[in-house]
Design a protein around this motif. Sequence first.
Motif: not given
Length: 679
Positions: A219-243
């Motif tokens: 669902a997140i990747e779909d949001t950025f699908a149209w700009v995938e090749d026009q941006c630097s995008l990193s999607i990582e799992p958010l752990m409780p400690a990090a949060s």
Amino acid sequence: MDITRFHATFFEESRENIAAMEAGLLALESGGGGEDTIHVVFRAAHSIKGGSATFGFTAIADLTHLLETLLEEARSGRRQLDANAIGALLGSVDALRMLLAAAEHGDALDQAMLQQARAALDRILTGAADAKAAAPVQAAPAAAAPEAKPIGWKIDFAPERSLFLSGNDPLRMLRELGQLGELKVACRDDALPPFTELDPFEAWLAWDLELVGEIKRSAIEDTFAWVEDQCSLSIEPLMPAASAAAPAAVASAAPVAAAPPAPAPAPVSASAPAPAVAPAAANAAETTPVARHDAVETTIRVAVDKVDALINLVGELVITQAMLAQRSAELDPSLHELLLSGLDQLDRNTRDLQEAVMSVRMLPVDFAFSRFPRMVRDIATRLGKKVNLRTSGEATELDKGVIEKIVDPLVHLVRNAIDHGLETTEQRIAAGKPEAGTVSLSAVHQGGHIIIEVGDDGRGLDRDRILAKAVERGIPLPENPTDSQIWDLVFAPGFSTAEALTDLSGRGVGMDVVRKNISALGGQVEIRSRKGDGTTVSIRLPLTMAILDGMTVSVGGEVFILPLNMVIESLQPSLENIKTVAGNARVLRVREDYLPLLDLAVQYGLPAARTDSQPIAVVVESQGQRLALEVDELLGQQQVVVKNLERNYRRIPGVAGATILGDGRVALIVDAGSLPKAA
């Protein structure tokens, strides 16, 4: 809003995306594609799905969604695309092509093909589920720490400077993410240049995002699908400690989230406490415009009718310019110096404009070649042969109309090369050849023409067998025929030496049609072959059908144009070299050959105006036959703009079209191939 007016663009883009998918899958199958190829195929499928869902083509969207699911597993590394998976994906591509044609033209759906494609994808996807169930060992280590379950996603989004120029808006993406779950936003403005250097049409901001909730990564990747090749995008799992550690940083950024795209950070850059950063930003500002220009200089879609109308107008301009040049030739240069200088400038500008406009219709031959990898693969599979396809010269440019009409002849030739030309694997091994045969497609410029060749390294043509077949069919043969005369026999209607018919070829239908279609384009075809070494079919085509180089001749007081690509030579034969045979038929002896001699004045019902007892003959070659045309006078050579006589009047045997000369007169273009029929 009536969205149906955008359908044509959707269909055109979808066809290109389907072609990209097919090429990518074939590259993956041959081992030539990498991770980037999977991304290309996925993006193409995603674009088709998005467009079809937007326009209400649910059948296309549903199938593409299924196909996309399989590609997503491959893209994320959860699956390797083996031969079965690629076969299923290629079957889906065929089904998509069928659905697209049905949506565009209202054709009936091939439900059997659609169900087969869906079933193949389902089998692959179901097998993946079973594999996961059968391999709990890999999942076990990750599941060993249930408290480490992600609570959301950490997203690093940094658009390229040119993002706004493509019509995309980061604010829209942030709003979409906000609808998926709890969104925390931190804006990074460290790349902002000083205010005086700030370009509001460039994207300077980046964002650190935290999206909390049970949200699918897709669902997140779909949001950025149209700009995938026009941006630097990193999607990582958010752990409780990090949060837990993040709130401090994110909390300070919360106000920024209220207005992410606004240039509010300007005061920050105005304060510019870090001089070392400012030059860096300035340097970036100096270099990025170049990159932005490269990104903007892409393509636009223009209707073919509009391009044709533009070319037609330029043709009219060329005729008008030629008319002015002819009239001005009679003026005194000393009295009309300025006028003649202006006309010279008009001549140069007209030629530049003509070349520029004609180049609009020029497309790389790859538009025709790109369909053959899939076709060769399918035919080779059906025939149980191993075939390698080699292409070269794909960037060679040719008129769009010529490319569209040359495809069918090329399909015939490639099919024949695989079916008849190449031996079976056992035969090749026995002959000491590699077990995989090679079919080659090449294109190259040669003078004002393009040469396209279809070759194979198969068994070659059998001279004795072709001769025997010609005798059996009663085809007249010259004495001691050369190889080229023997190979030319395969272009006779219905001629075939195949022992068995297949569903691909062997019915004797095709080669005569190939020659007919190529001749209609003003081209020529010839065969080179050597027994045991293979066969090459060479096609010589004009670059464009709109303008041709012609020889102007006078016949009966009228001017005619002979296309220069068919003219071999012109001569003034002596009367003793002209013989009359079988009634009124005349032949002309040219060295060792006797050629049919046709009087163009008689052909077109004009009175011959020649006074010299020694005629002038022009030897031409059309559809593999040479003949001599008797004319009154040779006037010269010139480039002419072809006018379609059939479209504006009606088809006339012996006439290929018309043109307008510099003096305003209309001149007919001779169709030598149909002249004997017109007699």
